[in-house]
Design a protein around this motif. Structure first.
Motif, short mmCIF file in Angstrom:
data_model
loop_
_atom_site.label_atom_id
_atom_site.label_comp_id
_atom_site.label_asym_id
_atom_site.label_seq_id
_atom_site.Cartn_x
_atom_site.Cartn_y
_atom_site.Cartn_z
N THR A 373 0.81 -1.22 0.00
CA THR A 373 0.00 0.00 0.00
C THR A 373 0.84 1.27 0.00
OG1 THR A 373 -0.11 0.09 2.43
CG2 THR A 373 -1.79 -1.21 1.29
N ARG A 374 2.16 1.14 0.11
CA ARG A 374 3.02 2.32 0.29
C ARG A 374 3.79 2.67 -0.97
NH1 ARG A 374 5.64 2.23 6.30
NH2 ARG A 374 3.81 1.50 7.47
N LEU A 375 4.18 3.94 -1.04
CA LEU A 375 5.06 4.40 -2.10
C LEU A 375 6.49 3.97 -1.77
CD1 LEU A 375 3.65 8.01 -2.59
CD2 LEU A 375 3.26 6.02 -4.06
N PRO A 376 7.35 3.87 -2.78
CA PRO A 376 8.74 3.44 -2.51
C PRO A 376 9.44 4.30 -1.47
CG PRO A 376 8.29 3.38 -4.86
CD PRO A 376 7.09 4.01 -4.22
N GLU A 377 9.19 5.61 -1.51
CA GLU A 377 9.87 6.50 -0.56
C GLU A 377 9.35 6.33 0.87
OE1 GLU A 377 7.03 9.03 -3.14
OE2 GLU A 377 8.42 7.35 -3.39
N ASP A 378 8.20 5.66 1.02
CA ASP A 378 7.64 5.41 2.36
C ASP A 378 7.84 3.97 2.81
OD1 ASP A 378 6.72 8.04 2.55
OD2 ASP A 378 4.86 7.54 1.49
N GLY A 379 8.77 3.27 2.17
CA GLY A 379 9.03 1.88 2.55
C GLY A 379 8.31 0.86 1.69
N GLY A 380 7.64 1.33 0.63
CA GLY A 380 6.94 0.40 -0.25
C GLY A 380 7.87 -0.20 -1.29
N TYR A 381 7.29 -0.99 -2.17
CA TYR A 381 8.08 -1.66 -3.20
C TYR A 381 8.50 -0.67 -4.28
CZ TYR A 381 6.64 -6.15 -1.26
OH TYR A 381 6.44 -7.22 -0.44
N GLY A 382 9.75 -0.80 -4.71
CA GLY A 382 10.20 -0.02 -5.85
C GLY A 382 10.08 -0.80 -7.15
N ARG A 383 10.24 -2.11 -7.06
CA ARG A 383 10.18 -2.97 -8.24
C ARG A 383 9.40 -4.24 -7.91
NH1 ARG A 383 15.65 -4.85 -9.96
NH2 ARG A 383 15.62 -5.58 -7.79
N SER A 384 8.74 -4.79 -8.90
CA SER A 384 7.99 -6.03 -8.68
C SER A 384 8.92 -7.19 -8.36
CB SER A 384 7.13 -6.36 -9.90
OG SER A 384 7.95 -6.59 -11.04
N GLU A 385 10.18 -7.10 -8.81
CA GLU A 385 11.13 -8.17 -8.52
C GLU A 385 11.37 -8.32 -7.02
OE1 GLU A 385 11.91 -6.69 -12.66
OE2 GLU A 385 11.56 -5.78 -10.69
N ASP A 386 11.31 -7.21 -6.27
CA ASP A 386 11.47 -7.28 -4.82
C ASP A 386 10.31 -8.04 -4.18
OD1 ASP A 386 13.77 -5.75 -5.13
OD2 ASP A 386 12.69 -3.86 -4.83
N TYR A 387 9.12 -7.77 -4.67
CA TYR A 387 7.93 -8.49 -4.17
C TYR A 387 8.05 -9.97 -4.49
CZ TYR A 387 2.98 -9.94 -4.08
OH TYR A 387 1.79 -10.59 -3.86
N ARG A 388 8.47 -10.28 -5.71
CA ARG A 388 8.60 -11.69 -6.10
C ARG A 388 9.64 -12.41 -5.23
NH1 ARG A 388 6.87 -15.31 -10.07
NH2 ARG A 388 7.79 -17.30 -9.46
N ALA A 389 10.73 -11.73 -4.90
CA ALA A 389 11.76 -12.36 -4.07
C ALA A 389 11.21 -12.72 -2.70
CB ALA A 389 12.96 -11.42 -3.93
N GLU A 390 10.35 -11.87 -2.14
CA GLU A 390 9.78 -12.17 -0.82
C GLU A 390 8.73 -13.28 -0.90
OE1 GLU A 390 10.58 -7.82 1.26
OE2 GLU A 390 8.66 -8.19 0.26
N LEU A 391 8.01 -13.36 -2.02
CA LEU A 391 7.11 -14.50 -2.23
C LEU A 391 7.89 -15.80 -2.38
CD1 LEU A 391 4.43 -13.07 -4.72
CD2 LEU A 391 4.17 -13.45 -2.26
N ASP A 392 9.01 -15.73 -3.11
CA ASP A 392 9.83 -16.93 -3.30
C ASP A 392 10.40 -17.42 -1.98
OD1 ASP A 392 9.31 -16.80 -5.99
OD2 ASP A 392 11.24 -15.92 -6.55
N LEU A 393 10.78 -16.48 -1.11
CA LEU A 393 11.30 -16.88 0.20
C LEU A 393 10.23 -17.61 1.00
CD1 LEU A 393 13.47 -16.84 2.38
CD2 LEU A 393 12.69 -14.55 3.04
N MET A 394 9.00 -17.12 0.92
CA MET A 394 7.91 -17.80 1.62
C MET A 394 7.66 -19.18 1.02
SD MET A 394 4.09 -16.48 2.40
CE MET A 394 3.00 -17.49 3.43
N HIS A 395 7.69 -19.25 -0.30
CA HIS A 395 7.52 -20.53 -1.01
C HIS A 395 8.54 -21.55 -0.51
CE1 HIS A 395 6.78 -22.75 -5.00
NE2 HIS A 395 7.73 -23.43 -4.39
#
Length: 651
Positions: A373-395
Motif C-alpha cells: 500500500t506504500r510508495l517506494p519512498e515510504d518503505g513500499g516496493y520499488g520494483r515487482s522483482e522485490d515483491y517476487r523475491a519475498e514471495l519466493d522466500l515464503m515458497h
C-alpha cells in the motif's frame, strides 16, 4: 516429432458438480465422436434452454413495473402476463427487448456449461474440444512426447489487448449487475429440487432484475477515457486473475490425467506465459480526448489497481495460512525476515507482527500487504522483482517445513499473478496514425530551421529513408531543450515524453508497443524511432543508431498494405542494418481491411501477409509476434478463437 501445438482456448471454469456420476472411460467405443455429437444432446440442450428461458422471462415480467402491453413483447412469456395492445412508440419497449436478449445470452451460457459437464462426465475429460484435456490428447496423437510438450509450452506467449472506443456507452455498474444476475441464475438452477430455496432465489433474482431496470444501461453523457479505463479495470482486477489461476489448475489436472509428471510441469514453470495490454489511455488515433495528461493519469491508475489486486490476494492467502509452531517448524530465514520487515514498516509493521506473533507465515503475508500500500519512498516496493523475491522466500520456507499443498494452493497463485500483472496490471500501448506523425515531424523540421522540412509528408520514400537513416546515426537531437513547438508536434511528442518519464521512474514493464496506424512504407516506422529520440524515449545503440526503447509496431490495414507488408518490413530492417530486436511485432487490422477489400478477400490477404511477414522476419533473424486486431463483430474478425488460430499459416 511434435508439431507446433494448437493453444487451448481459455475458459472460465464455474465450480459446479457434474450432472451424473463419473463413468468408466476405459472402454470407449470408436464412435465416441458420433455419440458426443448425437441429436440427443442437441435436443436436450434446446429443451433446457426453452424451459429455463420461459421461467426467467416470466420472472422478468413479474419484476418490471410496466404496462402489460409492453410486458407482452417479452419473448416466451406466459399468456396471462401478456395483455393489451402494444405501443410501438413506448420508450420502454426497446429497453425491455434489450434486457430480454441479455438474459437469453446468460441462460444459453448456463445451459451450455451444464451440457459440457455432462459430456465430460459420460465420455471423459477430452470430450469437449478446445479445453486442455482435448488439446493434450491431440498432441499425443501427433506423436508429441512430454519433453517436447514442456519445451513448446514454455514458448507460448498469450497477450490479450483491451481496446476501447468513444462509442462504448454501457455503464460498468450494469456489467457488474449482469454478473450478479448470472450467478443468481446458476444458483436457481442448482436449487430446483428444493422448492423453498428455489422460491427464495427466484424472488432474489426478481429483485436484481428490478434493480437493473432502474439503473439505466448506458451513459447519459459521452464517457470519458477514465470511464473506459474503469470498465476495463473491472475485468483486469476482478475477473482475469481468477481466470488465470483456474486455467493453470485446469492444465495441471489435465496434465496429470494424461499421465505426465505434474512435478516437472511445476518445477520447470512451463505454464504458458500470459500478460494483458490495453489501448485505453494510449490510443491517440482519432481520439482527441487522449492527451498526454490523460495517458499519465491512466498509467498511475493502473499501478494503483495492480496494488489493490495483489493486496486482496495477499489477504486471502494470509487468512488461509494460520500455521503455527510448534505444530510446524518455522525456518530461520522467515523468523529473521519478519523482524526486519516489520521494523522497516514502523509502527504498523510492529503492530501486524504483534497481532500475528504465533502465525509467522500469516504475519509475513500481512506485512507484504502493508508494504504493497506504500510508495517506494515510504518503505513500499520499488520494483515487482522485490515483491517476487519475498514471495519466493515464503515458497521455499513452506516447502522446507513440509507444507507442500499449502504452497500449491495459496502461494503459487500469488507468484503467478505477479508474473502476469506485475505492478502495472496491463501494459499500455500507444497508437498514432502515420499521417499525423508526418505532419508533426514537418513542424519539427521547421522548428529546427531545416529548409524544405515543411514538405516532409510529400517527400519520396527514397529521400525520406535517406534522411531518417542519417539522422538516426546523429547523436545530437534536432530540437533544442525547452523549445516551444507548434500544436501538432507537441501533441505527438508530449505523450512520448510521458512514456519516457514512466520508463525512468517505474521501468518499461507497464508499457507495450508504439503502434503506427496505416503503415504504408518503411519510413513510417523509422520516423517513430526519431520521434522517440526527440522525446527522450530512445537509446543510442552499440550499432551507432538511435532505437526506441519500446517496440515499434506496423499496423497493416488496407488490402494494398497487407500485400506489401513483407516489402515494408524488409526495407525497414535494411535501413536499421537488421531488426531492432529479437522479436518484431506486426499488427494486422480486420475492420479496415474488410471495409477496403471485403470480408473474404481481406481474410485471405491477412493469411498471405502473415506467411510473407513470417518469412521476412525469419530471414532477418527475428521472430514475428502476430498482433491480430480482432473485434467483437464479424466485420472486425470475430469468431471462435481456436478456429481462428487453426487458420494461421503453418510455422
Amino acid at each position: 516429432m511434435c508439431p507446433d501445438p494448437e493453444p487451448a482456448s481459455s475458459f472460465l471454469l464455474r465450480l459446479r458438480g457434474p450432472l451424473t456420476q463419473p463413468s468408466d472411460h476405459s472402454n470407449r467405443t470408436p464412435l465416441l465422436g458420433q455419440q458426443i455429437k448425437s441429436p440427443a444432446y442437441f435436443d436436450e440442450g434446446f429443451r433446457l434452454l426453452e424451459t429455463h428461458l420461459r421461467e426467467l422471462m416470466d420472472t422478468l415480467a413479474e419484476a418490471l413495473p410496466l404496462d402489460p402491453a409492453i410486458l407482452g413483447r417479452i419473448p416466451l412469456i406466459r399468456a396471462e402476463n401478456a395483455d393489451g395492445e402494444f405501443d410501438h412508440c413506448s420508450p420502454e419497449a426497446p429497453q425491455v427487448l434489450s434486457l430480454a436478449f441479455e438474459l437469453l445470452n446468460m441462460v444459453e451460457e448456463n445451459v451450455a456449461f451444464g451440457l459440457r459437464s455432462r459430456r465430460r462426465s459420460e465420455h471423459g475429460p477430452g470430450a469437449v474440444s478446445g479445453l486442455w484435456p482435448h488439446m493434450l490428447g491431440k498432441l499425443s496423437e501427433a506423436g508429441c512426447s512430454e519433453e517436447e510438450a514442456l519445451e513448446h509450452f514454455r514458448k507460448v506467449r498469450v497477450e490479450p489487448v483491451l481496446t476501447a472506443h468513444p462509442t462504448e456507452a454501457k455503464r460498468p455498474e450494469v456489467r457488474e449487475k449482469h454478473l450478479a444476475i448470472y450467478h443468481k441464475i446458476v444458483e436457481w438452477d442448482a436449487a430446483r429440487s428444493d422448492p423453498h430455496r428455489s422460491r427464495r432465489l427466484r424472488s432474489s433474482l426478481a429483485a436484481e432484475l428490478e434493480a437493473l431496470w432502474f439503473t439505466g444501461e448506458i451513459f447519459i453523457r459521452r464517457p470519458s477515457v477514465e470511464n473506459e479505463l474503469r470498465n476495463a479495470v473491472y475485468y483486469l482486477r476482478e475477473v482475469f486473475p481468477d481466470v488465470v489461476v483456474r486455467l493453470d489448475r485446469s492444465l495441471e489436472a489435465a496434465w496429470q490425467d494424461h499421465g505426465w509428471s505434474l512435478t516437472r510441469l511445476r518445477e520447470e514453470n512451463a505454464y504458458p506465459r500470459v500478460r494483458f495490454s490495453t489501448w485505453i489511455g494510449g490510443d491517440r488515433d482519432g481520439h482527441p480526448l487522449v492527451t498526454a495528461e490523460v495517458t499519465a493519469r491512466c498509467l498511475a491508475e493502473l499501478r494503483g489497481h495492480a496494488a489493490t489486486l495483489h493486496g486482496r490476494w495477499l489477504r486471502r492467502a494470509a487468512e488461509s495460512l494460520p500455521l503455527a509452531p510448534p505444530f510446524i517448524d518455522c525456518p530461520r530465514e522467515i523468523r529473521a525476515g519478519l523482524t526486519s520487515l516489520a521494523e522497516s514498516l514502523g509502527d504498523p509493521g510492529r503492530k501486524i507482527l504483534k497481532q500475528n506473533r504465533i502465525a509467522p507465515w500469516r504475519a509475513w503475508l500481512y506485512l507484504l500487504r502493508e508494504k504493497m500500500t506504500r510508495l517506494p519512498e515510504d518503505g513500499g516496493y520499488g520494483r515487482s522483482e522485490d515483491y517476487r523475491a519475498e514471495l519466493d522466500l515464503m515458497h521455499e520456507s513452506l516447502q522446507e517445513a513440509g507444507a507442500h499443498r499449502c504452497v500449491t494452493e495459496f502461494v503459487r497463485p500469488l507468484q503467478r499473478l505477479e508474473e502476469v500483472f506485475s505492478f502495472h496490471l496491463a501494459a499500455m500501448d500507444v497508437r498514432q496514425n502515420s499521417a499525423t506523425h508526418d505532419q508533426a515531424f514537418a513542424e519539427i523540421l521547421q522548428a529546427a530551421s531545416l529548409q524544405g522540412g515543411q514538405d516532409f509528408p510529400s517527400w519520396s520514400e527514397e529521400k525520406r529513408i535517406k534522411f531518417l537513416s542519417e539522422e538516426l546515426r546523429n547523436p545530437r537531437p534536432l530540437l533544442a531543450r525547452g523549445l516551444i513547438l507548434p500544436d501538432r508536434a507537441d501533441n505527438v511528442l508530449s505523450p512520448l515524453r510521458v512514456l519516457a518519464d514512466e520508463v525512468e521512474r517505474h521501468g518499461s514493464g507497464g508499457l507495450g508497443q508504439l503502434i503506427v496506424s496505416m503503415t504504408r512504407q518503411a519510413s513510417d516506422l523509422l520516423l517513430v524511432h526519431l520521434l522517440a529520440r526527440e522525446a527522450g524515449l530512445a537509446d543510442f545503440s552499440s550499432a551507432g543508431q538511435w532505437r526506441a526503447k519500446l517496440p515499434v509496431t506496423p499496423l497493416f490495414e488496407t488490402g494494398d498494405d497487407l500485400t506489401h507488408a513483407d516489402t515494408i518490413l524488409e526495407n525497414y530492417f535494411a535501413a536499421l542494418d537488421g531488426p531492432p530486436a529479437s522479436i518484431q511485432p506486426a499488427m494486422v487490422g480486420y475492420s479496415d481491411s474488410n471495409k477496403d477489400a471485403g470480408v473474404f478477400a481481406s481474410q485471405w490477404g491477412i493469411h498471405r501477409a502473415l506467411e510473407r511477414i513470417s518469412a521476412v522476419c525469419e530471414k532477418a533473424g527475428s521472430t514475428v509476434q502476430c498482433f491480430h486486431g480482432r473485434g467483437g463483430t464479424i466485420g472486425r474478425g470475430a469468431g471462435p478463437t481456436h478456429w481462428f488460430l487453426r487458420a494461421l499459416p503453418p510455422a
